[in-house]
Enzyme design. Sequence first.
Site, PDB file in Angstrom:
ATOM      1  N   SER A 144       0.862  -1.183   0.000  1.00 55.22           N
ATOM      2  CA  SER A 144       0.000   0.000   0.000  1.00 55.22           C
ATOM      3  C   SER A 144       0.893   1.225   0.000  1.00 55.22           C
ATOM      4  O   SER A 144       2.063   1.148   0.403  1.00 55.22           O
ATOM      5  CB  SER A 144      -0.909   0.010   1.229  1.00 55.22           C
ATOM      6  OG  SER A 144      -1.548   1.270   1.395  1.00 55.22           O
ATOM      7  N   TYR A 157      -2.949  -1.790  10.524  1.00 56.34           N
ATOM      8  CA  TYR A 157      -3.003  -2.047   9.084  1.00 56.34           C
ATOM      9  C   TYR A 157      -1.776  -1.450   8.383  1.00 56.34           C
ATOM     10  O   TYR A 157      -1.101  -2.127   7.591  1.00 56.34           O
ATOM     11  CB  TYR A 157      -4.279  -1.455   8.496  1.00 56.34           C
ATOM     12  CG  TYR A 157      -4.320  -1.491   6.986  1.00 56.34           C
ATOM     13  CD1 TYR A 157      -4.644  -2.669   6.314  1.00 56.34           C
ATOM     14  CD2 TYR A 157      -4.014  -0.359   6.232  1.00 56.34           C
ATOM     15  CE1 TYR A 157      -4.663  -2.711   4.922  1.00 56.34           C
ATOM     16  CE2 TYR A 157      -4.039  -0.389   4.849  1.00 56.34           C
ATOM     17  CZ  TYR A 157      -4.362  -1.566   4.190  1.00 56.34           C
ATOM     18  OH  TYR A 157      -4.374  -1.603   2.821  1.00 56.34           O
TER      19      TYR A 157
END
Length: 308
Positions: A144, A157
């Site tokens: 990400s 996360y």
Amino acid sequence: MKTTEQTALITGASSGIGYELAKVFAQNGYNLVLVARNTDRLNEIANELRDQHGLETVIVIGKDLTQPNAPQEVYDEVKGFGVDINILVNDAGMGEYGLFATETDLDKELSIIKLNVVALVHLSKLFLKDMVRVNEGKILNLASVVSLMPNPYMAVYGATKAFVLSFTEALRNELKDTSITVTALLPGATNTDFFNKAGAEGTRAHQQAQTADPAKVAADGYAALMKGNDKVVSGLMNKTQALLSNVLPDQLTSQTMRKLMERPDESEESKTPSTASTLISLAVIAGGLYWAYTKYGLPGVLKKVNIE
């Protein structure tokens, strides 16, 4: 459709970027092994891709990868089918929104670590050994843009995605004398169900995600994987944020991400959601560039972001 005798295994294939990646591989003639918890949805996708692309083999494996034995069970089932995996796509992942100390659920966060990190490492270990044996294969890991910066309100996360990027880069170095490549895909906020499942709906990042097509992310990831690139950041805004992460101090990038992860106030609600979140992002980027310019000067900024 291109034809190939190769097989790609894709986790998290029932929705979002994983589903779009399955479609890209099918379009290019790859046989597929699709892994996710929702077996019914996987069967629908398998039938869709068989009908549209005439694939010889589409195998569905319904499995909850947060369970300790699940990766080994996936590997054993694949071997039971007599299938060799040429490409492993570690796409499955999830998040949890809120302040770590007081708002988020510990059991959910431990499951996030099990899925985003432990299962990815376990599957990579199992299938990479086979790839090394024949000196052929590719792995695509879904990281990400937050792999590059702290991510307040989704701290666990973000940390798992930082692990994925570091792990990917380390494996690339270990495998540099082989024909095996490992690639990290770094999308930003994307128009999938991720934010709803994470409880982050209505945040500025969620609003920004409405204009980010998961099919474009999948296409970027596939292209980078085929080229053997180390990583790819998908989306112009995300590329800019990634460049700034090389320049700005962690305190500033943390505050930037916190702003994006917050829900907008009433003054922003008068604007369309995508416009409001984009304006916030542009303001942050402009401020970051100005800060970097005043501190390092133009040559210093260019050197830090590796612009040639």
